[in-house]
Write a protein that holds these residues in place. Structure first.
Motif, PDB file in Angstrom:
ATOM      1  N   GLN A 168      39.202  33.511  46.372  1.00 47.70           N
ATOM      2  CA  GLN A 168      39.963  34.752  46.247  1.00 47.70           C
ATOM      3  C   GLN A 168      41.301  34.426  45.603  1.00 47.70           C
ATOM      4  O   GLN A 168      41.982  33.489  46.007  1.00 47.70           O
ATOM      5  CB  GLN A 168      40.190  35.393  47.608  1.00 47.70           C
ATOM      6  CG  GLN A 168      40.971  36.707  47.539  1.00 47.70           C
ATOM      7  CD  GLN A 168      41.088  37.368  48.889  1.00 47.70           C
ATOM      8  OE1 GLN A 168      40.128  37.399  49.668  1.00 47.70           O
ATOM      9  NE2 GLN A 168      42.253  37.909  49.199  1.00 47.70           N
ATOM     10  N   ASP A 170      44.961  35.996  44.829  1.00 49.75           N
ATOM     11  CA  ASP A 170      45.928  37.044  45.146  1.00 49.75           C
ATOM     12  C   ASP A 170      47.118  36.905  44.213  1.00 49.75           C
ATOM     13  O   ASP A 170      47.787  35.875  44.212  1.00 49.75           O
ATOM     14  CB  ASP A 170      46.391  36.930  46.599  1.00 49.75           C
ATOM     15  CG  ASP A 170      45.274  37.197  47.591  1.00 49.75           C
ATOM     16  OD1 ASP A 170      44.309  37.881  47.213  1.00 49.75           O
ATOM     17  OD2 ASP A 170      45.370  36.714  48.731  1.00 49.75           O
ATOM     18  N   ASN A 175      47.525  42.762  43.347  1.00 50.71           N
ATOM     19  CA  ASN A 175      46.100  42.869  43.060  1.00 50.71           C
ATOM     20  C   ASN A 175      45.395  41.579  43.479  1.00 50.71           C
ATOM     21  O   ASN A 175      46.007  40.518  43.553  1.00 50.71           O
ATOM     22  CB  ASN A 175      45.866  43.111  41.563  1.00 50.71           C
ATOM     23  CG  ASN A 175      46.261  44.503  41.148  1.00 50.71           C
ATOM     24  OD1 ASN A 175      46.159  45.441  41.931  1.00 50.71           O
ATOM     25  ND2 ASN A 175      46.740  44.650  39.924  1.00 50.71           N
ATOM     26  N   SER A 176      44.116  41.696  43.753  1.00 52.38           N
ATOM     27  CA  SER A 176      43.320  40.534  44.127  1.00 52.38           C
ATOM     28  C   SER A 176      42.057  40.493  43.290  1.00 52.38           C
ATOM     29  O   SER A 176      41.547  41.519  42.854  1.00 52.38           O
ATOM     30  CB  SER A 176      42.960  40.570  45.609  1.00 52.38           C
ATOM     31  OG  SER A 176      44.105  40.423  46.414  1.00 52.38           O
ATOM     32  N   GLU A 177      41.543  39.277  43.099  1.00 52.22           N
ATOM     33  CA  GLU A 177      40.310  39.078  42.340  1.00 52.22           C
ATOM     34  C   GLU A 177      39.404  38.165  43.147  1.00 52.22           C
ATOM     35  O   GLU A 177      39.852  37.140  43.664  1.00 52.22           O
ATOM     36  CB  GLU A 177      40.631  38.444  40.987  1.00 52.22           C
ATOM     37  CG  GLU A 177      39.412  38.170  40.119  1.00 52.22           C
ATOM     38  CD  GLU A 177      39.776  37.545  38.789  1.00 52.22           C
ATOM     39  OE1 GLU A 177      39.919  38.285  37.795  1.00 52.22           O
ATOM     40  OE2 GLU A 177      39.953  36.309  38.744  1.00 52.22           O
ATOM     41  N   ARG A 178      38.134  38.536  43.280  1.00 57.18           N
ATOM     42  CA  ARG A 178      37.158  37.674  43.927  1.00 57.18           C
ATOM     43  C   ARG A 178      36.460  36.855  42.841  1.00 57.18           C
ATOM     44  O   ARG A 178      36.198  37.342  41.744  1.00 57.18           O
ATOM     45  CB  ARG A 178      36.151  38.493  44.722  1.00 57.18           C
ATOM     46  CG  ARG A 178      36.791  39.320  45.820  1.00 57.18           C
ATOM     47  CD  ARG A 178      35.755  39.986  46.696  1.00 57.18           C
ATOM     48  NE  ARG A 178      35.091  39.017  47.563  1.00 57.18           N
ATOM     49  CZ  ARG A 178      33.898  39.197  48.116  1.00 57.18           C
ATOM     50  NH1 ARG A 178      33.207  40.292  47.866  1.00 57.18           N
ATOM     51  NH2 ARG A 178      33.367  38.277  48.898  1.00 57.18           N
ATOM     52  N   ARG A 192      33.560  36.979  38.331  1.00 54.95           N
ATOM     53  CA  ARG A 192      34.841  37.453  38.855  1.00 54.95           C
ATOM     54  C   ARG A 192      34.828  38.981  38.845  1.00 54.95           C
ATOM     55  O   ARG A 192      34.265  39.589  37.937  1.00 54.95           O
ATOM     56  CB  ARG A 192      36.012  37.001  37.975  1.00 54.95           C
ATOM     57  CG  ARG A 192      36.133  35.512  37.740  1.00 54.95           C
ATOM     58  CD  ARG A 192      37.149  35.258  36.640  1.00 54.95           C
ATOM     59  NE  ARG A 192      37.233  33.850  36.295  1.00 54.95           N
ATOM     60  CZ  ARG A 192      38.166  33.027  36.741  1.00 54.95           C
ATOM     61  NH1 ARG A 192      39.095  33.490  37.568  1.00 54.95           N
ATOM     62  NH2 ARG A 192      38.187  31.768  36.393  1.00 54.95           N
ATOM     63  N   SER A 194      37.492  42.534  40.034  1.00 53.24           N
ATOM     64  CA  SER A 194      38.621  43.160  40.705  1.00 53.24           C
ATOM     65  C   SER A 194      38.432  44.659  40.598  1.00 53.24           C
ATOM     66  O   SER A 194      37.723  45.159  39.716  1.00 53.24           O
ATOM     67  CB  SER A 194      39.945  42.728  40.069  1.00 53.24           C
ATOM     68  OG  SER A 194      39.953  43.032  38.681  1.00 53.24           O
ATOM     69  N   ASN A 195      39.035  45.397  41.500  1.00 45.42           N
ATOM     70  CA  ASN A 195      38.886  46.852  41.521  1.00 45.42           C
ATOM     71  C   ASN A 195      39.880  47.504  40.577  1.00 45.42           C
ATOM     72  O   ASN A 195      41.062  47.160  40.568  1.00 45.42           O
ATOM     73  CB  ASN A 195      39.083  47.387  42.936  1.00 45.42           C
ATOM     74  CG  ASN A 195      37.978  46.935  43.872  1.00 45.42           C
ATOM     75  OD1 ASN A 195      36.803  46.989  43.520  1.00 45.42           O
ATOM     76  ND2 ASN A 195      38.328  46.480  45.053  1.00 45.42           N
ATOM     77  N   LYS A 200      34.850  48.669  38.803  1.00 47.83           N
ATOM     78  CA  LYS A 200      35.246  47.279  38.933  1.00 47.83           C
ATOM     79  C   LYS A 200      35.288  46.625  37.557  1.00 47.83           C
ATOM     80  O   LYS A 200      34.443  46.912  36.714  1.00 47.83           O
ATOM     81  CB  LYS A 200      34.254  46.528  39.829  1.00 47.83           C
ATOM     82  CG  LYS A 200      34.171  47.087  41.247  1.00 47.83           C
ATOM     83  CD  LYS A 200      33.258  46.235  42.104  1.00 47.83           C
ATOM     84  CE  LYS A 200      33.043  46.867  43.472  1.00 47.83           C
ATOM     85  NZ  LYS A 200      34.292  47.047  44.210  1.00 47.83           N
TER      86      LYS A 200
END
Length: 307
Positions: A168, A170, A175-178, A192, A194-195, A200
């Motif tokens: 993850q 941050d 914003n965050s990205e998985r 990858r 992110s919303n 997405k």
């Protein structure tokens, strides 16, 4: 979703994030969505019938009139295109219905003044813990990207991939990205997402050698603190889009207490924003990833490794 009057079957063409918004819709809005979908959605059976009619209009049936015209003047691609469509008609119908469902949803949400909920994260400074993303529990009837974890499997590009590591990222803008490392046999790729509003932003990429992009890239970043605004790689021209700083966490099962490590990312896209190039500075080393932007609906058959 206790206020839903529609079944999951009625909503199957919507992204999961839109389905969640239906619980805030009045019953008349949900019923209107149902009626509009009945009116405009396409049927696989009808498309197959049109495909076998003497005047084939199957592509026009799903709104692809330019392709339909090309189909006519090439005699169905000399018969090859006609055969290919026998196998792709289900996906053509699904793609059309997804587009229609999302357009109807947006129109109804605007009509009834329904706004997307914004989930606020409590402000964080440099921390050893990743942000809480409020990810849903796995739902086998409606699997989405938010369900993905280490050990899960999914289908993409005609292959079955298994997630072997999970991260993850941050960023300072909250914003965050998985970020998932995925394997198919000996092949390794990176997923990858992110919303961004209802949808997405999903990137599917592979690791590339930094020095293949520019032999002087590491030196330029060290001297100028940033790579060039335009990079050339694999015959494509990539333009710098934005720069993000933050922390990266390994959140795999083996990481009981993930520790954040500083990271800086430069994002690049080609002219039509279909291809992506990422340069990352992490642990005082540069990494590069080149790939493409994909539709979240292209990722199918999401399942835990062990059910």
């Amino acid at each position: 979703m206790s206020n839903l009057i529609l079944s999951q079957k009625d909503l199957k063409y919507l992204p999961y994030s839109m389905i969640l918004e239906f619980k805030d819709m009045p019953e008349e809005a949900q019923y209107e969505f149902y009626q509009e979908m009945k009116k405009f959605k396409r049927s696989k059976v009808i498309m197959y019938l049109l495909h076998f009619f003497p005047l084939n209009v199957s592509l026009g049936y799903v709104g692809k009139w330019l392709e339909q015209f090309l189909f006519w003047i090439t005699g169905g691609g000399f018969g090859i295109w006609w055969l290919v469509l026998l196998f792709t008609i289900p996906s053509e119908v699904k793609q059309f219905n997804r587009k229609v469902a999302q357009e109807i949803f947006r129109d109804i949400a605007l009509k009834y003044g329904i706004k997307k909920k914004k989930y606020k994260y409590s402000p964080t400074k440099v921390s050893i813990k990743p942000k809480a993303l409020n990810l849903p529990e796995f739902d086998p009837t409606l699997p989405t990207l938010d369900h993905l974890k280490e050990g899960f499997m999914f289908d993409l590009d005609g292959k079955t991939w298994q997630i072997v590591d999970e991260y993850q990222q941050d960023f300072e803008d909250k914003n965050s990205e998985r970020f998932f490392i995925c394997q198919h046999d000996l092949e390794e790729k990176f997923l990858r997402y992110s919303n961004e509003g209802y949808f997405k932003k999903v990137l599917w990429s592979k690791a590339v050698n930094v020095f293949q992009i520019d032999p002087e890239l590491e030196k330029k970043i060290r001297v100028q603190s940033t790579p060039a605004n335009i990079l050339y790689f694999n015959g494509h021209r990539f333009f710098k889009d934005n720069v993000e700083k933050g922390l990266v966490f390994k959140v795999s099962k083996a990481s009981s207490e993930p520790v954040g490590e500083s990271m800086k990312t430069w994002h690049y896209f080609n002219e039509d924003r279909t291809l992506t190039l990422k340069i990352e500075s992490y642990r005082n080393k540069l990494k590069a990833f080149q790939g493409k932007v994909i539709d979240e609906n292209n990722i199918t058959d999401i399942l835990p490794y062990k059910i």
